[in-house]
Scaffold this active site. Structure first.
Site, short mmCIF file in Angstrom:
data_model
loop_
_atom_site.label_atom_id
_atom_site.label_comp_id
_atom_site.label_asym_id
_atom_site.label_seq_id
_atom_site.Cartn_x
_atom_site.Cartn_y
_atom_site.Cartn_z
N LYS B 79 20.14 4.93 79.50
CA LYS B 79 19.26 4.04 80.26
C LYS B 79 19.85 3.81 81.66
CE LYS B 79 16.88 -0.43 79.79
NZ LYS B 79 16.73 -1.67 78.99
N SER B 159 11.77 -3.08 77.87
CA SER B 159 12.07 -2.34 79.06
C SER B 159 12.68 -0.96 78.83
CB SER B 159 13.05 -3.15 79.92
OG SER B 159 14.32 -3.21 79.32
N SER B 183 13.78 -5.69 74.41
CA SER B 183 13.70 -4.42 75.14
C SER B 183 14.21 -3.19 74.40
CB SER B 183 14.46 -4.54 76.46
OG SER B 183 13.69 -5.24 77.40
#
Lengths: 95, 493
Positions: B79, B159, B183
């Site tokens: 990420k 997210s 998330s």
């Protein structure tokens, strides 16, 4: 509680975000929507309740007060938009 | 030859160990898959093929020498929130324009120490603020899942949308992700993957771009429960650089897979039956209850009375901490700079140009609730409510409950640019209604795929555990996985 346009502009300045008149108008509606949503917290009886300050009860860790890292001035300024001889450059602050 | 990208981490590990495949072959398979798919799915914001091949060659050498690490040769996506030395790290924000840190986050360093291979950096909501991956400066990510008979593009959740999409679409063997309010778990549920948010303090936050420091935790998104256990074992550590990382040994989570849940007490909180929740979600929950009962667990009804206050309290605590954490983006030390007539003007123009709408909105809320005169009414009240939310869980666990079963999300994946959601920020926030309580209390939570809805889209269940009892979650989630089966999207991209 709700915010008016002047408050939105004041908060934006506190947050150091430039906003146009139009943005401030839009934000006012959005912020009031969110503030309206969180208002319900007021109905919770919190008398005698301590605020949560850490997730796990644990003592703050300590370490010896010695230098463990450093001598990386080039690394520190490597991502600066403008730097000179390992100084960050900013617009003049003091006349 | 079979498609190497279809192998789970456990399967790839076995084949690499037996020298049936090489790490370079495995990495190349993923790089080709990314090449073919990323333009459509937009899961990666940067691919690092040279670095990946170099790391894979080093893995092959270590395997040949008999020095393979726990993740030797396993290609992972990272990420964009994790600092990776000399590689694009922007939290998918314009304000970190061009930022390439000179350091490595502890979590990613742990992965590389165990032999993992980095494929690139994954798309996400800007600064991890969002539930649909639509706030990214790099544009939305597409979910590899589509509804039956439809070609409408769906969000992968957020997210960690890039992480979830890449794992579901076989563009990495597993991915790192982070979870501040849901998330990891919400995108896992939207893509038929497994995601675990460990207990706060289990993974070091050092080198991870900060959003809300008292809530942020790193964790993996993986194809199955075993892979999630393998990844978390490597990611977790005690770290002197993060004082909130907890001094407890990291267990071998994989050992929990296959253990019996007989005699375990599973709590079912009545407050998670919310108005307007689709019947399918309720039905899925009942299925989960039945599976665990069949496996010998005891089901007990519990009450978590402060559940409904978790989301409003979150929308005070998280923006407050974010407004403080994001104060560092000032155009001086790194990232974007927009010139102004003086220094304040430079700050204001930089931050106006660098932050997206949702990030600005949250900084504004945070600044407002922390401003003079409002601190007690908002932030202090929210932190007190947080104590009550945590106490609800503690009372349930004290009464003998081992884990809590809930739905992971109130719906399946929705469309990109959904007008209803775009018009009302609060509506978007409601996506995290089942996951956010876990962050507020600092507990571990796992989302595991449990079925498909009438449109053929994946739905997940969530298990919530006691602090640092991730093993209980892995073993229980594995029982659900065994009963529900695995789910993969039909390839259209």
């Amino acid at each position: 509680m709700s915010v008016d346009l002047a408050t939105v502009k004041r908060v934006a300045h506190l947050a150091r975000i430039a906003v146009s008149e139009e943005e401030a108008q839009r934000m006012m509606g959005e912020l009031n929507g969110i503030l309206g949503f969180v208002e319900q917290l007021g109905e919770v009886d919190v008398s005698g309740v301590e605020p949560m300050t850490s997730v796990m009860p644990m003592a703050m860790k300590e370490r010896d007060d010695v230098v463990t890292d450093g001598n990386k001035a080039d690394d520190v300024v490597a991502n600066a938009p403008i730097s000179d001889r390992n100084f960050f450059l900013v617009p003049k602050v003091v006349e | 030859m079979t498609d190497l990208t279809r192998l789970t981490i456990a399967e790839a590990r076995e084949k690499l160990g037996a020298k049936e495949i090489t790490a370079v072959e495995l990495t190349d398979a993923y790089l080709s898959a990314i090449d073919a798919a990323n333009e459509t799915l937009n899961a990666y914001v940067t691919v690092t093929p040279d670095k990946a091949r170099e790391m894979a060659r080093a893995s092959d050498a270590r395997i040949a020498e008999g020095k393979a690490g726990a993740l030797e040769g396993i290609p992972l996506g990272i990420k964009d929130l994790f600092g990776t030395r000399d590689v694009h790290t922007q939290a998918c924000s314009h304000i970190l324009d061009g930022f390439k840190p000179k350091y490595e986050s502890t979590v990613t360093q742990n992965l590389w120490n165990d032999g993992a291979v980095m494929l690139g950096k994954l798309n996400m909501d800007e600064f991890a603020m969002g539930s649909s991956n639509e706030t990214s400066y790099y544009g939305p990510v597409k979910n590899p899942w589509r509804a039956n008979g439809s070609n409408l593009d769906l969000v992968p959740g957020g997210s960690s949308g890039g992480s979830a999409s890449a794992v579901a679409a076989f563009l990495c063997a597993g991915a790192t992700a982070t979870d501040t309010g849901g998330s990891i778990r919400q995108p896992a549920a939207f893509t038929g993957t497994v995601g675990i948010k460990p207990t706060y303090g289990r993974c070091s936050r050092w080198g991870v771009v900060a959003f809300a420091s008292s809530l942020d935790q790193a964790g993996p998104i993986a194809r199955d429960v075993r892979d999630a256990a393998i990844l978390l074992k490597s990611m977790a550590s005690v770290d002197a650089k993060d004082t909130t990382s907890v001094d407890l040994p990291v267990p071998d989570y994989e050992k929990a897979i296959g253990q019996s849940v007989k005699g375990m007490k599973i709590g079912i909180p009545k407050e998670y039956r919310v108005d307007g929740m689709p019947e399918e979600i309720e039905a899925l929950w009942l299925k989960g209850i039945a599976w665990l009962k069949e496996a010998g667990a005891e089901i007990v009804d519990i009450t978590l009375p402060h559940t409904k206050y978790a989301l409003p309290a979150y929308y005070i605590v998280a923006p407050a901490e974010a407004s403080s954490n994001l104060a560092r983006y000032d155009g001086v030390r790194y990232g974007l700079r927009v010139d102004g007539k003086d220094i304040v003007d430079m700050y204001e123009k930089t931050r106006a140009a660098g932050f997206g709408k949702e990030v600005k909105r949250r900084i504004m809320i945070g600044t407002y609730v922390l401003s003079a005169g409002y601190y007690d009414a908002y932030y202090l009240q929210a932190q007190k409510v947080r104590t009550l939310i945590k106490r609800d869980f503690e009372l349930a666990f004290d009464a003998g409950v081992d884990a809590i079963l809930t739905p992971a999300t109130p719906s399946s994946a929705f469309g990109i640019a959904d007008e209803d959601l775009a018009a009302d920020p609060v509506k978007m926030y409601l996506n995290d209604i089942f996951t956010v309580t876990v962050n507020m209390a600092g507990l571990p939570g796992i989302a595991v795929p449990a079925g498909l809805d009438h449109k053929g889209l994946p739905l997940g269940l969530q298990l919530i555990g006691k602090p640092f009892e991730e093993e209980t979650l892995f073993k229980t989630a594995h029982v659900i996985e065994q009963a529900a089966g695995r789910f993969s999207p039909k390839k259209w991209w």
